[in-house]
Design an enzyme around this catalytic site. Structure first.
Site, mmCIF file in Angstrom:
data_model
loop_
_atom_site.group_PDB
_atom_site.id
_atom_site.type_symbol
_atom_site.label_atom_id
_atom_site.label_comp_id
_atom_site.label_asym_id
_atom_site.label_seq_id
_atom_site.Cartn_x
_atom_site.Cartn_y
_atom_site.Cartn_z
ATOM 1 N N ARG A 32 0.851 -1.208 0.000
ATOM 2 C CA ARG A 32 0.000 0.000 0.000
ATOM 3 C C ARG A 32 0.885 1.256 0.000
ATOM 4 O O ARG A 32 0.595 2.214 -0.698
ATOM 5 C CB ARG A 32 -0.910 0.026 1.231
ATOM 6 C CG ARG A 32 -1.744 -1.234 1.434
ATOM 7 C CD ARG A 32 -3.113 -1.161 0.786
ATOM 8 N NE ARG A 32 -3.920 -2.276 1.229
ATOM 9 C CZ ARG A 32 -3.982 -3.470 0.614
ATOM 10 N NH1 ARG A 32 -3.298 -3.686 -0.503
ATOM 11 N NH2 ARG A 32 -4.751 -4.427 1.101
ATOM 12 N N GLU A 181 -13.968 -14.937 9.305
ATOM 13 C CA GLU A 181 -13.911 -14.347 7.959
ATOM 14 C C GLU A 181 -13.563 -15.384 6.884
ATOM 15 O O GLU A 181 -12.399 -15.672 6.647
ATOM 16 C CB GLU A 181 -12.870 -13.212 7.931
ATOM 17 C CG GLU A 181 -12.757 -12.561 6.561
ATOM 18 C CD GLU A 181 -11.762 -11.402 6.509
ATOM 19 O OE1 GLU A 181 -11.105 -11.116 7.520
ATOM 20 O OE2 GLU A 181 -11.646 -10.788 5.438
ATOM 21 N N LYS A 223 -17.686 -12.213 9.024
ATOM 22 C CA LYS A 223 -17.146 -11.206 8.085
ATOM 23 C C LYS A 223 -16.994 -11.846 6.706
ATOM 24 O O LYS A 223 -15.955 -12.416 6.387
ATOM 25 C CB LYS A 223 -15.806 -10.699 8.603
ATOM 26 C CG LYS A 223 -15.101 -9.743 7.647
ATOM 27 C CD LYS A 223 -13.980 -8.976 8.319
ATOM 28 C CE LYS A 223 -13.205 -8.167 7.300
ATOM 29 N NZ LYS A 223 -12.293 -7.204 7.891
ATOM 30 N N SER A 265 -14.436 -5.436 2.155
ATOM 31 C CA SER A 265 -14.629 -4.748 0.868
ATOM 32 C C SER A 265 -14.006 -5.535 -0.277
ATOM 33 O O SER A 265 -14.491 -5.462 -1.412
ATOM 34 C CB SER A 265 -14.133 -3.307 0.912
ATOM 35 O OG SER A 265 -12.768 -3.190 1.221
ATOM 36 N N GLY A 266 -12.925 -6.236 -0.033
ATOM 37 C CA GLY A 266 -12.437 -7.246 -0.961
ATOM 38 C C GLY A 266 -11.958 -6.790 -2.328
ATOM 39 O O GLY A 266 -11.928 -7.604 -3.244
ATOM 40 N N GLY A 267 -11.639 -5.503 -2.484
ATOM 41 C CA GLY A 267 -11.162 -5.048 -3.791
ATOM 42 C C GLY A 267 -12.208 -4.235 -4.553
ATOM 43 O O GLY A 267 -11.949 -3.788 -5.670
ATOM 44 N N ARG A 301 -9.390 -1.681 2.675
ATOM 45 C CA ARG A 301 -9.107 -0.811 1.529
ATOM 46 C C ARG A 301 -10.194 0.234 1.305
ATOM 47 O O ARG A 301 -9.896 1.385 0.977
ATOM 48 C CB ARG A 301 -8.925 -1.662 0.269
ATOM 49 C CG ARG A 301 -7.593 -2.350 0.230
ATOM 50 C CD ARG A 301 -7.559 -3.490 -0.748
ATOM 51 N NE ARG A 301 -8.278 -4.663 -0.265
ATOM 52 C CZ ARG A 301 -8.418 -5.793 -0.940
ATOM 53 N NH1 ARG A 301 -7.899 -5.881 -2.153
ATOM 54 N NH2 ARG A 301 -9.058 -6.824 -0.432
HETATM 55 P P1 13P Z 1 -10.679 -5.276 2.724
HETATM 56 O O1 13P Z 1 -11.892 -4.483 3.151
HETATM 57 O O2 13P Z 1 -9.598 -4.433 2.116
HETATM 58 O O3 13P Z 1 -11.041 -6.481 1.912
HETATM 59 O O4 13P Z 1 -9.999 -5.800 4.046
HETATM 60 C C1 13P Z 1 -10.759 -6.300 5.046
HETATM 61 C C2 13P Z 1 -9.992 -7.318 5.784
HETATM 62 O O5 13P Z 1 -9.855 -7.235 6.969
HETATM 63 C C3 13P Z 1 -9.435 -8.443 5.028
HETATM 64 O O6 13P Z 1 -9.016 -9.422 5.909
#
Ligand code: 13P
Length: 349
Positions: A32, A181, A223, A265-267, A301
């Site tokens: 990042r 998650e 999550k 959010s995953g990208g 992100r």
């Molecule tokens: P993102 O929202 O960037 O996907 O990250 C969340 C997260 O904690 C991934 O493990």
């Protein structure tokens, strides 16, 4: 099941609030920082995260908890105050990432299993003493095709679900709320229905394991990914379809005892992640009591892209970076109530 865990889980998903995932490993945060040309040292990582944690006004309104990385939970702010204390003073709850990453799964080329169970009981006790009250473990499930094989394999889903449940049981023993998650990646050219099918299989396997391993569902948070078209899919589902299919998938798989779903959010772009969360909450409200869980965010992100860019590795930009973070947190806070609208994006915080 302890009332303490249940209360903590419910506090995290209070309407209007969600989680800031600031638990990037050193390798990930370096990527990042590279993207904005910033140097990645222990001090710059501290400065950047301290800047986020000092956006205190935002915490009281829109951020209930922060997920930290091992290095960060042990760090002090520039003035010597422990970062954990900064977070607590701002009224937010410190949490900790406890997995040690997704590693190649033996016998399943291209697939991964998340590690970190060895010594976990002792590490959880130490993190509790440092102030953590919840934890996170991320499993990664890849849908993308690899040669003639279609991923994911049932073996990969099972191995990851088993590890997630073992982690969750140990967390509850240690009085930490486990954030569970299982991330089905959005990489690939699959359509939204394939994402739904795989996510359904993953969640069914996960809740089976949680049941077998005696995890109290009232004291966990899920999550997951949203149900989305693959990033490379030629036809991209719109926000309403994403919302309907996401809720349908969870209605089929997630027990009502579980207090909250906090999406990753995953990208997705930051605004897309907000728009989708908003649509999900609007469809939920319109359906009455059909979907019993709070539906909120635990974004990395999608909360940090804007402040990271505004900061640019230069501490002279702290105020504009904090304003950018506050804005995204406010937009997502509104989305937890289905009250976001695109016009609000242009209004100052
Ligand atoms: P993102 O929202 O960037 O996907 O990250 C969340 C997260 O904690 C991934 O493990």
């Amino acid at each position: 099941m302890s009332q303490q865990l249940q209360n903590m889980a419910q506090t995290i998903v209070m309407p209007g609030k969600g989680i800031l995932a600031a638990d990037e490993s050193t390798g990930t945060i370096k990527k990042r920082f590279d993207s904005i040309g910033a140097e990645c040292t222990e001090q710059t990582r501290r400065d950047y995260r301290e800047m986020l944690f000092r956006t205190t006004e935002t915490f009281s309104h829109n951020i209930s908890g922060i997920i930290l990385f091992d290095e960060t939970i042990r760090q002090n702010a520039a003035d010597g105050t422990p970062l954990v204390k900064l977070i607590q003073d701002a009224g937010a709850i410190p949490g900790i990432k406890v997995d040690t990453g997704a590693k190649a799964l033996a016998g399943a080329p291209g697939e991964k299993v998340t590690e970190g169970l060895d010594g976990l009981r002792e590490r959880l006790a130490a993190y509790y003493d440092m102030g953590a009250r919840f934890a996170k473990w991320r499993a990664v499930i890849d849908i993308a095709r690899s040669g003639h094989r279609r991923l994911p394999s049932a073996y990969c889903i099972k191995a990851n679900a088993h590890a997630l449940a073992r982690y969750a049981a140990l967390c509850q023993e240690a009085k930490l709320v486990p954030i569970v998650e299982p991330e089905v990646l959005m990489d690939g050219d699959h359509d939204i229905d394939r994402c739904c099918q795989v996510t359904e299989a993953v969640l069914n396997a996960l809740f089976d394991e949680l049941y077998d391993q005696r995890v109290a569902l009232e004291g966990i948070l899920l999550k997951p990914n949203m149900i989305l078209s693959g990033k490379l899919c030629a036809s991209q589902a719109g926000a309403h379809e994403v919302a309907e299919k996401t809720l349908q998938c969870f209605a089929r798989t997630v027990p009502a005892a579980m207090p909250g779903i906090i999406f990753l959010s995953g990208g997705q772009s930051d605004e897309q992640a907000t728009a989708h969360l908003n649509a999900i909450n609007q469809v939920k409200s319109a359906a009455g009591p059909r979907y019993p869980w709070s539906l909120s965010f635990s974004y990395g992100r999608a909360l940090q892209a804007a402040p990271l860019k505004a900061w640019g590795g230069n501490n002279n930009n702290i105020r504009s970076a904090q304003a950018a973070f506050a804005h995204r947190a406010r937009m997502n806070g509104l989305a937890t109530k289905g009250q976001w609208a695109p016009e609000l994006e242009n209004q100052a915080a």
